[in-house]
Design a protein around this motif. Structure first.
Motif, PDB file in Angstrom:
ATOM      1  N   MET A 125      91.629 123.937  -7.614  1.00  0.00           N
ATOM      2  CA  MET A 125      92.523 123.488  -6.538  1.00  0.00           C
ATOM      3  C   MET A 125      93.978 123.554  -7.019  1.00  0.00           C
ATOM      4  N   GLU A 126      94.848 124.093  -6.177  1.00  0.00           N
ATOM      5  CA  GLU A 126      96.272 124.174  -6.540  1.00  0.00           C
ATOM      6  C   GLU A 126      96.896 122.782  -6.457  1.00  0.00           C
ATOM      7  N   ILE A 127      98.036 122.646  -7.120  1.00  0.00           N
ATOM      8  CA  ILE A 127      98.726 121.349  -7.125  1.00  0.00           C
ATOM      9  C   ILE A 127      99.013 120.859  -5.691  1.00  0.00           C
ATOM     10  N   GLU A 128      99.440 121.792  -4.799  1.00  0.00           N
ATOM     11  CA  GLU A 128      99.747 121.358  -3.413  1.00  0.00           C
ATOM     12  C   GLU A 128      98.501 120.784  -2.753  1.00  0.00           C
ATOM     13  N   ASP A 129      97.334 121.383  -3.075  1.00  0.00           N
ATOM     14  CA  ASP A 129      96.091 120.878  -2.478  1.00  0.00           C
ATOM     15  C   ASP A 129      95.775 119.483  -3.017  1.00  0.00           C
ATOM     16  N   TRP A 130      96.069 119.291  -4.295  1.00  0.00           N
ATOM     17  CA  TRP A 130      95.864 117.944  -4.841  1.00  0.00           C
ATOM     18  C   TRP A 130      96.773 116.947  -4.129  1.00  0.00           C
ATOM     19  N   GLU A 131      98.012 117.363  -3.867  1.00  0.00           N
ATOM     20  CA  GLU A 131      98.941 116.441  -3.183  1.00  0.00           C
ATOM     21  C   GLU A 131      98.375 116.064  -1.808  1.00  0.00           C
ATOM     22  N   LYS A 132      97.748 117.038  -1.145  1.00  0.00           N
ATOM     23  CA  LYS A 132      97.144 116.738   0.169  1.00  0.00           C
ATOM     24  C   LYS A 132      96.001 115.738   0.015  1.00  0.00           C
ATOM     25  N   GLN A 133      95.200 115.957  -1.043  1.00  0.00           N
ATOM     26  CA  GLN A 133      94.081 115.031  -1.299  1.00  0.00           C
ATOM     27  C   GLN A 133      94.621 113.622  -1.556  1.00  0.00           C
ATOM     28  N   TYR A 134      95.738 113.564  -2.273  1.00  0.00           N
ATOM     29  CA  TYR A 134      96.355 112.266  -2.560  1.00  0.00           C
ATOM     30  C   TYR A 134      96.750 111.564  -1.256  1.00  0.00           C
TER      31      TYR A 134
END
Ligand SMILES: Nc1ncnc2c1ncn2[C@@H]1O[C@H](COP(=O)(O)OP(=O)(O)O)[C@@H](O)[C@H]1O
Ligand SMILES: O=P(O)(O)OC[C@H]1O[C@](O)(CO)[C@@H](O)[C@@H]1O
Ligand SMILES: [Mg+2]
Length: 495
Positions: A1-10
């Motif tokens: 998962m890309e960092i932006e996707d992690w931010e969305k998960q957050y």
């Protein structure tokens, strides 16, 4: 998962957990609350204290490395060692003499709530849980002042044979004395000289002097103990911390066996209404290996559902459980340390018969979850993400006064290096056939006999303070999981 996707998960995890916190009926939190007297020491003050005690005496003590502080010289020896190495340390003292000496010669800058249970109680109350029932065996009038003034924070007391829940400020303290720990903070770059030997402090850090006079016991008033089952409608889980205070022997002849047994009785009593009640123990640095082992094998094993620790504490735990080599590997600076951390976590999960082992480090959190845990692996991941938001908030502004403060933590970016550091673990798990790269990158791995949840975390570059961030992580993850358990109506506690 890309960092932006992690931010969305957050962002998603934050909204989900925030919206469900009010579903938790309550949490019981015990035992260690204290007053932290914080002093940021400077070069002039160091010179003054060295001058009062004399370098010769201090150096002699430094060579002996005192593990208990019995005198001001012991204190200065441990302080200078910490400053020289840039390392954090927590050392017990068994009298209040040092406190008096420090008040006469140093004086603290400010005081605040300390102790894992005290910090976690205030945090959970500020997050707006319906009820946080906090218990400290040595509640004093002074200590009560440090609990937040919110109506959801309660203290259990027995009045006229009835269990009552009141704010800690409304309790009869029976003349109880306060427990005051000193935290001496020091800064990178300070120059310290003793007997012509000078050094420059390599890193910001702190020495904690933990006050543990003989009367300080990890215990529960018997009248209250008998009434624990009455708390059943009020709580969905319990967080227990402070067992490190237990001593091998006391002045009255009692030994740690007595207090370990009492600690277990309290846990069993809490579970009386529901054998599956989540019970979390927060680990910490425990110098005494007999006590460290007893906590793990006699209190945690079989009785507790989850354990929270940092990486050094994982190594310390493995060490007393007989895995010295693995403990050494966890502490090594090479890329294999994260593999050792995972292997160590598997051992802790199995040997201590836990459902969850939560490990926090700078840059990533890992949860190892047993097969029988009632919550999905994705929900565990949400719990860790929520915990990271709280940690980033605590690091950014030094406090969390409400769930809305956590928006600050949510805005802190994910620390890329944290996830990169896990690449050797990814390669190892793939090599072992445990998971694919895709599964690893999602942070959810179903391994043999357990699941592994890994998230890259948000790291604050210039933190406002560091004390209590680990407590915020564990309390946050625990509360988040309780919302999930409530959602699934898995807690079948008779009303
Ligand atoms: N600058 C920071 N930003 C975000 N998280 C941090 C920062 N510094 C430390 N942390 C987190 O705080 C944790 C410290 O926990 P721990 O060692 O248990 O200390 P304590 O119990 O005193 O809070 C680290 O493992 C890390 O996850
Ligand atoms: O071992 P003790 O005396 O409970 O001390 C715990 C210390 O650790 C902290 O909880 C920090 O994690 C301090 O607030 C406190 O002084
Ligand atoms: Mg900690």
């Amino acid at each position: 998962m890309e960092i932006e996707d992690w931010e969305k998960q957050y962002a998603e995890a934050f909204e989900n957990i925030k919206g469900s916190l009010s579903n938790i009926r309550g949490v019981f939190v015990a035992y260690n609350s204290n007053i932290d007297a914080i002093k940021h020491i400077n070069e002039e003050e160091m010179k003054k204290l060295v001058g009062i005690l004399g370098c010769g005496a201090i150096q002699e003590k430094m060579a002996r490395y005192p593990r208990v502080i019995d005198s001001p010289v012991d204190f200065m020896a441990r302080l200078i060692i910490s400053m020289r190495d840039g390392k954090a340390a927590e050392v017990p003292t068994h009298t209040v003499d040092l406190h008096d000496w420090l008040m006469d010669n140093l004086v603290f800058d400010y005081a605040r709530m300390g102790g894992q249970a005290g910090i976690m109680s205030n945090l959970l109350a500020n997050l707006g849980l319906n009820k946080v029932i906090t218990y400290v065996p040595w509640l004093s009038e002074e200590q009560a002042e440090y609990f937040v003034d919110t109506p959801n924070l309660k203290y259990p007391a027995v009045e006229d044979s009835e269990l009552v829940l009141k704010h800690p400020k409304q309790i009869n303290y029976h003349g109880q004395k306060p427990k005051v720990n000193w935290i001496i903070e020091f800064s990178k770059g300070m120059n310290v000289c003793c007997a012509g030997e000078c050094f420059t402090v390599p890193r910001d850090n702190r020495l904690i002097v933990s006050s543990r006079p003989d009367w300080l016991r990890i215990d529960m008033d018997s009248e209250l103990y008998e009434r624990i089952p009455q708390l059943r409608q009020d709580i969905d889980g319990a967080i227990l911390a402070g067992y490190q205070i237990i001593r091998e022997e006391y002045g009255d002849g009692l030994t740690y066996h007595h207090y370990v047994e009492k600690a277990v009785n309290v846990i069993e009593s809490l579970k009386a209404c529901n054998a599956d009640m989540p019970i979390h123990v927060e680990f910490t640095s425990i110098q005494n290996k007999v006590i460290r082992k007893a906590i793990l094998t006699d209190i945690v094993k079989k009785h507790v559902t989850s354990l929270g620790l940092d990486t050094v504490e994982v190594a310390n735990a493995l060490n007393v459980l007989g895995y010295e080599e693995l403990a050494f590997a966890v502490m090594s600076k090479d890329e294999k340390s994260v593999i050792a951390l995972y292997e160590g976590a598997v051992i802790l999960l199995k040997e201590l018969e836990l459902q969850i082992v939560n490990i926090h480090s700078l840059g990533h959190f890992i949860s190892l979850v047993s097969e029988d845990h009632p919550v999905t692996i994705e929900d565990h991941r949400e719990a860790l993400l929520f915990a990271s938001i709280l940690a980033a908030t605590q690091a950014s502004i030094g406090k969390i006064s409400s769930i809305d403060d956590a928006e600050v933590g949510l805005r802190v970016p994910v620390y890329e290096k944290g996830y990169e550091d896990l690449q050797s673990l990814a390669a190892y798990l793939i090599r072992q056939g445990i998971c694919s790269m895709d599964e690893f990158e999602e942070g959810c791995v179903n391994a043999l006999g357990h699941s592994l949840v890994i998230v890259p975390t948000k790291v604050v570059h210039d933190p406002a303070g560091t004390v209590g961030i680990g407590d915020a992580i564990s309390a946050g993850a625990f509360a988040a999981l309780l919302t999930k358990i409530r959602d699934r109506d898995k807690v079948k506690c008779p009303e």
